[in-house]
Design an enzyme around this catalytic site. Structure first.
Site, PDB file in Angstrom:
ATOM      1  N   THR A  80      76.395-139.943  -2.860  1.00 37.84           N
ATOM      2  CA  THR A  80      75.415-139.048  -3.481  1.00 37.84           C
ATOM      3  C   THR A  80      74.166-138.909  -2.657  1.00 37.84           C
ATOM      4  OG1 THR A  80      76.213-139.467  -5.704  1.00 37.84           O
ATOM      5  CG2 THR A  80      73.929-138.792  -5.515  1.00 37.84           C
TER       6      THR A  80
ATOM      7  N   TYR B 187      77.307-132.412  -8.883  1.00 36.56           N
ATOM      8  CA  TYR B 187      77.015-132.078  -7.487  1.00 36.56           C
ATOM      9  C   TYR B 187      78.218-132.496  -6.658  1.00 36.56           C
ATOM     10  CZ  TYR B 187      76.256-137.061  -7.630  1.00 36.56           C
ATOM     11  OH  TYR B 187      76.428-138.389  -7.850  1.00 36.56           O
TER      12      TYR B 187
ATOM     13  N   THR C 145      77.445-144.852  -4.501  1.00 31.95           N
ATOM     14  CA  THR C 145      77.089-145.974  -5.386  1.00 31.95           C
ATOM     15  C   THR C 145      78.298-146.578  -6.092  1.00 31.95           C
ATOM     16  OG1 THR C 145      76.696-144.444  -7.211  1.00 31.95           O
ATOM     17  CG2 THR C 145      74.788-145.040  -5.822  1.00 31.95           C
ATOM     18  N   ASP C 146      79.410-145.850  -6.192  1.00 32.69           N
ATOM     19  CA  ASP C 146      80.544-146.338  -6.990  1.00 32.69           C
ATOM     20  C   ASP C 146      81.102-147.660  -6.472  1.00 32.69           C
ATOM     21  OD1 ASP C 146      82.224-143.302  -8.161  1.00 32.69           O
ATOM     22  OD2 ASP C 146      80.181-144.047  -8.370  1.00 32.69           O
TER      23      ASP C 146
ATOM     24  N   LYS D 155      76.814-151.993  -9.970  1.00 25.33           N
ATOM     25  CA  LYS D 155      76.429-150.745 -10.636  1.00 25.33           C
ATOM     26  C   LYS D 155      76.755-150.901 -12.113  1.00 25.33           C
ATOM     27  CE  LYS D 155      77.098-145.705 -10.477  1.00 25.33           C
ATOM     28  NZ  LYS D 155      77.808-144.600  -9.766  1.00 25.33           N
TER      29      LYS D 155
ATOM     30  N   GLU E 269      89.629-171.852 -21.081  1.00 27.42           N
ATOM     31  CA  GLU E 269      90.548-171.000 -21.864  1.00 27.42           C
ATOM     32  C   GLU E 269      92.010-171.205 -21.482  1.00 27.42           C
ATOM     33  OE1 GLU E 269      88.352-169.089 -24.745  1.00 27.42           O
ATOM     34  OE2 GLU E 269      90.497-168.941 -24.326  1.00 27.42           O
TER      35      GLU E 269
HETATM   36  N1  DAS Z   1      81.038-140.609  -6.262  1.00 24.24           N
HETATM   37  C1  DAS Z   1      79.899-141.439  -6.007  1.00 24.24           C
HETATM   38  C2  DAS Z   1      80.147-142.257  -4.734  1.00 24.24           C
HETATM   39  O1  DAS Z   1      80.327-141.661  -3.684  1.00 24.24           O
HETATM   40  C3  DAS Z   1      78.640-140.697  -5.830  1.00 24.24           C
HETATM   41  C4  DAS Z   1      77.488-141.635  -5.704  1.00 24.24           C
HETATM   42  O2  DAS Z   1      76.981-142.032  -6.744  1.00 24.24           O
HETATM   43  O3  DAS Z   1      77.112-142.040  -4.597  1.00 24.24           O
HETATM   44  O4  DAS Z   1      80.114-143.473  -4.822  1.00 24.24           O
END
Ligand code: DAS
Length: 354
Positions: free
Chosen positions: A37, A51, A117-118, A190, A311
């Site tokens: 992103t 986007y 970010t994923d 995240k 457990e």
């Molecule tokens: N799809 C997500 C990624 O590329 C977009 C982001 O949040 O960076 O990890």
């Protein structure tokens, strides 16, 4: 007249030295761009969540933040241009080996990696485990594309370069800088899917970046980078390790299917303290006897850890507990450990130490 010439010459020389010293004093930071992103673009400024990721090239990322030049001499490389949910083990290895090569160079003082970010948390932990350097390596992303109102990427990038250029960032392992906070790549995850304050560490951030300065409040407790027994340069391939989620009415289909397709370890994202539903235990014991490592993590994450032999009788079953690592982090450590030939006893030690 001569006096004027002499004083002008003196002024010129001192200015040159000052500039020269100032220019030499600027740390040299390499920006490795992978997409995400932070390199995303939306149709309108109102599109903060709709986007296309991985559109803006590295030179435009750098040009988009002219303030970077006041912090460091930044040069960029476009390693990939992808959304990070599509990262493969090969992407991890390619990126890790490039970082390992760059940190050896005397003209590199720090590294910044722009990343989606994923799976940013997975890449950051992987590098934390396998790259032997005490130079700052900082992974950064953004939750909104650069085209959005209140885009967070430009300040995140400036903060990341600030941390990568700072001497007091050294020897702290791989870092993640997001939303003014500095996190260790080991702990951060995240935790929210569409807010700028998405990244959380269950044991807290290491520090903050405010107006061009890093402020540190704690240091990582686990082994990393220079103190790691794992070495990216000794890894040619990462084994398949898969994750299966625990929930009510659970069956063993996923576990058997992953193993049948070559998984060398299974991460159980268990309910509660890594609990395993009774109908699934026989399958996991059978797969263990066939050489598949069984690692109990938990779907409950953030602020606790899976306790060995609580457990399940892990000693009796020869299973491993992931300690406080969430399932996706546990998968990274399991892959790296198995790539270095770890057996179940070594795995358990590693899950407690890294
Ligand atoms: N799809 C997500 C990624 O590329 C977009 C982001 O949040 O960076 O990890």
């Amino acid at each position: 007249m001569m006096k004027l010439v002499r004083s002008l010459a003196t002024a010129f020389v001192s200015l040159t030295i000052a500039c020269g010293v100032h220019a030499q004093a600027k740390p040299q930071v390499v920006l490795l761009a992978t997409g995400g992103t932070i390199a995303g673009a939306g149709a309108t400024a109102a599109n903060s969540a709709t986007y296309q990721a991985a559109k803006v090239p590295v030179d435009k990322l750098i040009a988009g933040v002219p303030e970077l030049a006041q912090v460091a001499q930044v040069r960029g490389e476009q390693v990939f241009q992808i959304a990070s949910e599509s990262f493969t083990n090969e992407h991890l290895l390619t990126l890790g080996k490039r970082v390992a090569a760059l940190v050896k160079q005397p003209d590199v003082d720090g590294i910044v990696i722009t990343h989606g970010t994923d799976t940013l948390e997975e890449t950051a932990y992987f590098l934390n485990l396998t790259v032997h350097t005490d130079k700052p390596v900082v992974v950064v992303g953004s939750m909104r594309p650069s085209t959005a109102l209140s885009a967070d990427g430009v300040l995140n990038l400036l903060n990341a370069v600030t941390v990568a250029a700072a001497r007091d960032s050294r020897a702290k392992g791989v870092l993640v800088v997001m939303n003014d906070e500095i996190h260790t790549g080991r702990d951060v995850s995240k935790s929210i899917n569409i807010r700028t304050e998405a990244f959380k560490s269950p044991w807290g951030a290491l520090g903050m970046v405010v107006e061009g300065k890093g402020y540190w409040f704690r240091a990582p407790a686990k082994r990393h980078t220079m103190n790691s027994e794992f070495d990216i340069e000794k890894i040619s391939a990462l084994p398949q390790v898969d994750i299966a989620y625990g929930y009510g009415n659970l069956n063993d289909i996923a576990y058997r299917a992953f193993a049948a397709k070559g998984a060398k370890a299974l991460i159980h994202a268990g309910t509660g303290n890594g609990s395993v539903a009774a109908p699934v235990v026989p399958a996991l014991r059978e797969l263990r006897s066939q050489g598949v490592q069984i690692i109990r993590s938990a779907r409950v994450v953030g602020g606790g850890f899976v306790l060995r032999n609580a457990e399940q009788p892990d000693d009796q079953y020869d299973w491993v507990v992931a300690h406080d690592l969430n399932p996706q982090k546990a998968r990274i450590l399991a892959m790296v450990a198995l790539a270095h030939g770890a057996d179940s006893k070594a795995l358990q030690r590693m899950f407690l130490e890294y």
